[in-house]
Design a protein around this motif. Structure first.
Motif, mmCIF file in Angstrom:
data_model
loop_
_atom_site.group_PDB
_atom_site.id
_atom_site.type_symbol
_atom_site.label_atom_id
_atom_site.label_comp_id
_atom_site.label_asym_id
_atom_site.label_seq_id
_atom_site.Cartn_x
_atom_site.Cartn_y
_atom_site.Cartn_z
ATOM 1 N N PHE A 1 0.812 -1.054 -0.042
ATOM 2 C CA PHE A 1 0.016 0.095 -0.066
ATOM 3 C C PHE A 1 0.720 1.121 -0.099
ATOM 4 O O PHE A 1 2.090 1.272 0.605
ATOM 5 C CB PHE A 1 -0.743 -0.096 1.147
ATOM 6 C CG PHE A 1 -1.797 -1.371 1.239
ATOM 7 C CD1 PHE A 1 -2.968 -1.234 0.514
ATOM 8 C CD2 PHE A 1 -1.421 -2.028 2.114
ATOM 9 C CE1 PHE A 1 -3.952 -2.414 0.552
ATOM 10 C CE2 PHE A 1 -2.277 -3.289 2.289
ATOM 11 C CZ PHE A 1 -3.585 -3.534 1.578
ATOM 12 N N ASP A 2 0.223 2.514 -0.319
ATOM 13 C CA ASP A 2 0.768 3.592 -0.405
ATOM 14 C C ASP A 2 1.239 4.094 0.995
ATOM 15 O O ASP A 2 0.361 3.945 1.878
ATOM 16 C CB ASP A 2 0.048 4.648 -1.077
ATOM 17 C CG ASP A 2 0.481 6.135 -0.875
ATOM 18 O OD1 ASP A 2 1.751 6.276 -1.377
ATOM 19 O OD2 ASP A 2 -0.235 6.663 -0.423
ATOM 20 N N PRO A 3 2.395 4.548 1.277
ATOM 21 C CA PRO A 3 2.963 4.669 2.748
ATOM 22 C C PRO A 3 2.203 5.855 3.419
ATOM 23 O O PRO A 3 1.627 5.690 4.477
ATOM 24 C CB PRO A 3 4.206 5.218 2.518
ATOM 25 C CG PRO A 3 4.715 4.399 1.265
ATOM 26 C CD PRO A 3 3.668 4.246 0.382
ATOM 27 N N GLY A 4 1.480 6.863 2.518
ATOM 28 C CA GLY A 4 0.676 7.797 2.998
ATOM 29 C C GLY A 4 -0.693 7.354 3.199
ATOM 30 O O GLY A 4 -1.218 7.797 4.378
ATOM 31 N N ALA A 5 -1.288 6.559 2.681
ATOM 32 C CA ALA A 5 -2.395 5.980 2.866
ATOM 33 C C ALA A 5 -2.316 5.102 4.200
ATOM 34 O O ALA A 5 -3.123 5.074 5.059
ATOM 35 C CB ALA A 5 -3.125 5.007 1.813
ATOM 36 N N VAL A 6 -1.214 4.106 4.327
ATOM 37 C CA VAL A 6 -0.821 3.485 5.598
ATOM 38 C C VAL A 6 -1.064 4.441 6.866
ATOM 39 O O VAL A 6 -1.698 4.339 7.659
ATOM 40 C CB VAL A 6 0.349 2.714 5.391
ATOM 41 C CG1 VAL A 6 0.721 2.057 6.843
ATOM 42 C CG2 VAL A 6 0.235 1.669 4.245
ATOM 43 N N LEU A 7 -0.233 5.398 6.819
ATOM 44 C CA LEU A 7 -0.032 6.507 7.921
ATOM 45 C C LEU A 7 -1.464 6.993 8.066
ATOM 46 O O LEU A 7 -2.025 6.889 9.314
ATOM 47 C CB LEU A 7 0.775 7.658 7.578
ATOM 48 C CG LEU A 7 0.906 8.728 8.561
ATOM 49 C CD1 LEU A 7 1.495 8.290 9.795
ATOM 50 C CD2 LEU A 7 1.825 9.938 8.086
ATOM 51 N N ARG A 8 -2.258 7.308 7.199
ATOM 52 C CA ARG A 8 -3.544 8.082 7.411
ATOM 53 C C ARG A 8 -4.523 6.846 8.029
ATOM 54 O O ARG A 8 -5.258 7.225 9.099
ATOM 55 C CB ARG A 8 -4.362 8.619 6.069
ATOM 56 C CG ARG A 8 -3.592 9.970 5.536
ATOM 57 C CD ARG A 8 -4.309 10.441 4.427
ATOM 58 N NE ARG A 8 -4.429 9.650 3.297
ATOM 59 C CZ ARG A 8 -3.468 9.636 2.390
ATOM 60 N NH1 ARG A 8 -2.229 10.547 2.617
ATOM 61 N NH2 ARG A 8 -3.213 9.144 1.213
ATOM 62 N N ALA A 9 -4.518 5.680 7.584
ATOM 63 C CA ALA A 9 -5.329 4.608 8.202
ATOM 64 C C ALA A 9 -5.048 4.346 9.499
ATOM 65 O O ALA A 9 -5.786 4.337 10.321
ATOM 66 C CB ALA A 9 -5.247 3.381 7.173
ATOM 67 N N LEU A 10 -3.412 4.548 9.949
ATOM 68 C CA LEU A 10 -3.025 4.215 11.392
ATOM 69 C C LEU A 10 -3.656 5.343 12.043
ATOM 70 O O LEU A 10 -3.977 5.053 13.345
ATOM 71 C CB LEU A 10 -1.794 4.019 11.422
ATOM 72 C CG LEU A 10 -1.119 2.888 10.917
ATOM 73 C CD1 LEU A 10 0.501 2.888 10.387
ATOM 74 C CD2 LEU A 10 -1.543 1.626 11.443
ATOM 75 N N LEU A 11 -3.497 6.409 11.555
ATOM 76 C CA LEU A 11 -4.054 7.638 12.564
ATOM 77 C C LEU A 11 -5.358 7.704 12.741
ATOM 78 O O LEU A 11 -6.046 8.075 13.889
ATOM 79 C CB LEU A 11 -3.522 8.878 11.723
ATOM 80 C CG LEU A 11 -2.078 9.160 11.684
ATOM 81 C CD1 LEU A 11 -1.653 10.640 10.893
ATOM 82 C CD2 LEU A 11 -1.480 9.514 13.259
ATOM 83 N N VAL A 12 -6.281 7.263 11.762
ATOM 84 C CA VAL A 12 -7.643 7.075 12.061
ATOM 85 C C VAL A 12 -7.938 6.098 13.032
ATOM 86 O O VAL A 12 -8.855 6.367 13.957
ATOM 87 C CB VAL A 12 -8.364 6.689 10.513
ATOM 88 C CG1 VAL A 12 -9.963 6.111 10.802
ATOM 89 C CG2 VAL A 12 -8.296 8.072 9.625
ATOM 90 N N VAL A 13 -7.352 4.992 12.838
ATOM 91 C CA VAL A 13 -7.553 3.908 14.064
ATOM 92 C C VAL A 13 -7.223 4.541 15.254
ATOM 93 O O VAL A 13 -7.527 4.326 16.393
ATOM 94 C CB VAL A 13 -6.719 2.680 13.653
ATOM 95 C CG1 VAL A 13 -6.708 1.676 14.808
ATOM 96 C CG2 VAL A 13 -7.209 2.120 12.510
ATOM 97 N N ALA A 14 -5.971 5.159 15.592
ATOM 98 C CA ALA A 14 -5.550 5.903 16.900
ATOM 99 C C ALA A 14 -6.462 6.952 17.174
ATOM 100 O O ALA A 14 -6.648 6.933 18.482
ATOM 101 C CB ALA A 14 -4.068 6.256 16.520
ATOM 102 N N MET A 15 -7.006 7.446 16.327
ATOM 103 C CA MET A 15 -8.096 8.594 16.696
ATOM 104 C C MET A 15 -9.515 7.996 17.142
ATOM 105 O O MET A 15 -10.140 8.676 17.970
ATOM 106 C CB MET A 15 -8.295 9.713 15.622
ATOM 107 C CG MET A 15 -7.065 10.459 15.389
ATOM 108 S SD MET A 15 -7.393 11.945 14.374
ATOM 109 C CE MET A 15 -7.972 11.087 12.759
#
Length: 169
Positions: A75-89
């Motif tokens: 996956f795109d690293p930016g998309a991975v970061l956004r998904a992880l931040l959504v889970v964290a939020m």
């Protein structure tokens, strides 16, 4: 300004955004430790259950870190970061919506795992965005950016220490 200035500004902006992400994630993690532990105590959880719950972020870090290379290849690293931040939020919202201790353990696992992967991903990007001649000092300063979490945890744990003459729970 020289020709290289726009690239320098962009690099500084990237470093600032990455540093802010790490600091925000560390502050959230640090605040969650005290909140969840104290809340579980108020809910009547045993010391063992509170301890197991407290171990979930570390367990999640250990189990999710080996998945990072595969995740980043697929996956795109930016998309991975956004998904992880959504889970964290979103995962802390579950603490408010549920009073089930088992649900809290799963939420703490999700929260800890997502933040652990955010830390590792931003650490990699900070290292990659650093100029070659400053890479070592930048890598060393990464833990300093995440320092708001552990001091907050230590300060909040002082209020839970038993006072002289009182029995601990």
């Amino acid at each position: 300004m020289t020709q290289g200035a726009p690239g320098t500004v962009t690099a500084h902006l990237k470093m600032t955004v990455l540093s802010a992400t790490v600091a925000a994630a560390a502050a959230a993690a640090g605040a969650s430790y005290a909140y969840v532990d104290l809340s579980l105590h108020r809910m009547g959880a045993s010391a063992t259950a509170i301890g197991l719950n407290a171990a979930m972020p570390a367990l999640a870090w250990l189990l999710t870190t080996p998945l990072m290379p595969t995740l980043l290849r697929r996956f795109d690293p930016g998309a991975v970061l956004r998904a992880l931040l959504v889970v964290a939020m979103l995962s802390p919202l579950g603490f408010v919506l549920s009073a089930d201790q088992d649900v809290w353990m799963a939420l703490r696992f999700l929260f800890g795992g997502s933040l652990g992967m955010v830390f590792r991903l931003t650490e990699y990007w900070i290292s990659a965005a650093s100029p070659d001649d400053r890479r070592g000092s930048t890598s060393v300063s990464t833990p300093a950016r995440s320092a708001p979490g552990p001091p907050w945890e230590r300060l909040s744990s002082r209020s839970r220490e038993p006072r002289a003459g009182r029995r601990s729970c």
